[in-house]
Design an enzyme around this catalytic site. Structure first.
Site: not given
Ligand code: GRF
Length: 206
Positions: A14-16, A91-94, A114, A116
């Site tokens: 969840g850092s993002n 971590m799941r396709l939609i 998203n 990436h």
């Molecule tokens: C990030 O690198 C994001 O780009 C990818 O999954 C990772 C999630 O990291 N889709 P966090 O949970 O946001 O730390």
């Protein structure tokens, strides 16, 4: 003016998600609200972090089929009149039918995004940073894209490059890439709030 209503979907650290939550607090009042964080994983640290930050959370695990799981999620999105969904390590396709339903609510505009950690179309899918590091890729970076039913295949909105030293550790690559992710995703949120991207507000048609 009507605030933009955002939901974050995340399955892990969840850092993002937290960068987005913190950024939303700095935005002008009533331009944009993060309505909730949704996770499909019981022990995802993001759930606790979001709660601590005062954001509502939903845990919706996939217990039966993907269709049933997605209907449960759509019900929550409908209840909250969500305008944009930001995936942050979800971590799941939609499925196409899930996206179709959303696009009907959003005037046929795609409002699912998203982030990436690679320069798509290079290194889609899991472990992108580790794979690029193992290849000693000359350039890496971060992509923000619209979501389609494929694996990291939707239309690219933003991309930034990074040149990382191949002799540096995987951890240091990951750190730099995550730093860039947080900068880009919070910038994107700000651009949403300031209407650089057009928002079509949720409208129930069915
Ligand atoms: C990030 O690198 C994001 O780009 C990818 O999954 C990772 C999630 O990291 N889709 P966090 O949970 O946001 O730390």
């Amino acid at each position: 003016m009507k605030p933009i209503r955002v939901a974050i979907f995340a399955s892990g650290t969840g850092s993002n998600a937290m960068a987005l939550i913190n950024k939303a607090k700095e935005l002008p009042n009533s331009s944009l609200n993060i309505e909730f964080v949704l996770s499909d994983k019981l022990n995802a640290p993001v759930l606790e972090k979001a709660k601590t930050a005062g954001v509502r959370t939903y845990l919706i695990e996939k217990k039966q089929t993907r269709e049933i799981h997605e209907v449960e999620i759509l019900n929550v999105l409908r209840e909250h009149h969500i305008d944009w969904i930001l995936l942050a390590g979800y971590m799941r396709l939609i499925s196409a039918s899930f996206l179709n339903q959303l696009s009907k609510w959003h005037g046929h505009q795609s409002q699912v995004v998203n982030i990436h950690p690679s320069l798509l179309p290079e290194y889609p899918g899991k472990d992108s940073i580790a794979r690029a590091h193992a290849d000693k890729a000359e350039k890496t970076g971060v992509t923000i894209h619209l979501v389609d039913e494929g694996m990291d295949t939707g239309k690219i909105l933003l991309q930034e490059e990074l040149s990382l030293n191949p002799s540096h550790s995987l951890e240091s690559w990951a750190e730099e890439i995550h730093r860039l992710e947080h900068k880009m995703y919070t910038g994107f949120l700000q651009d949403l709030a300031s209407k650089k991207y057009k928002t079509i507000h949720f409208q129930e048609t069915y």
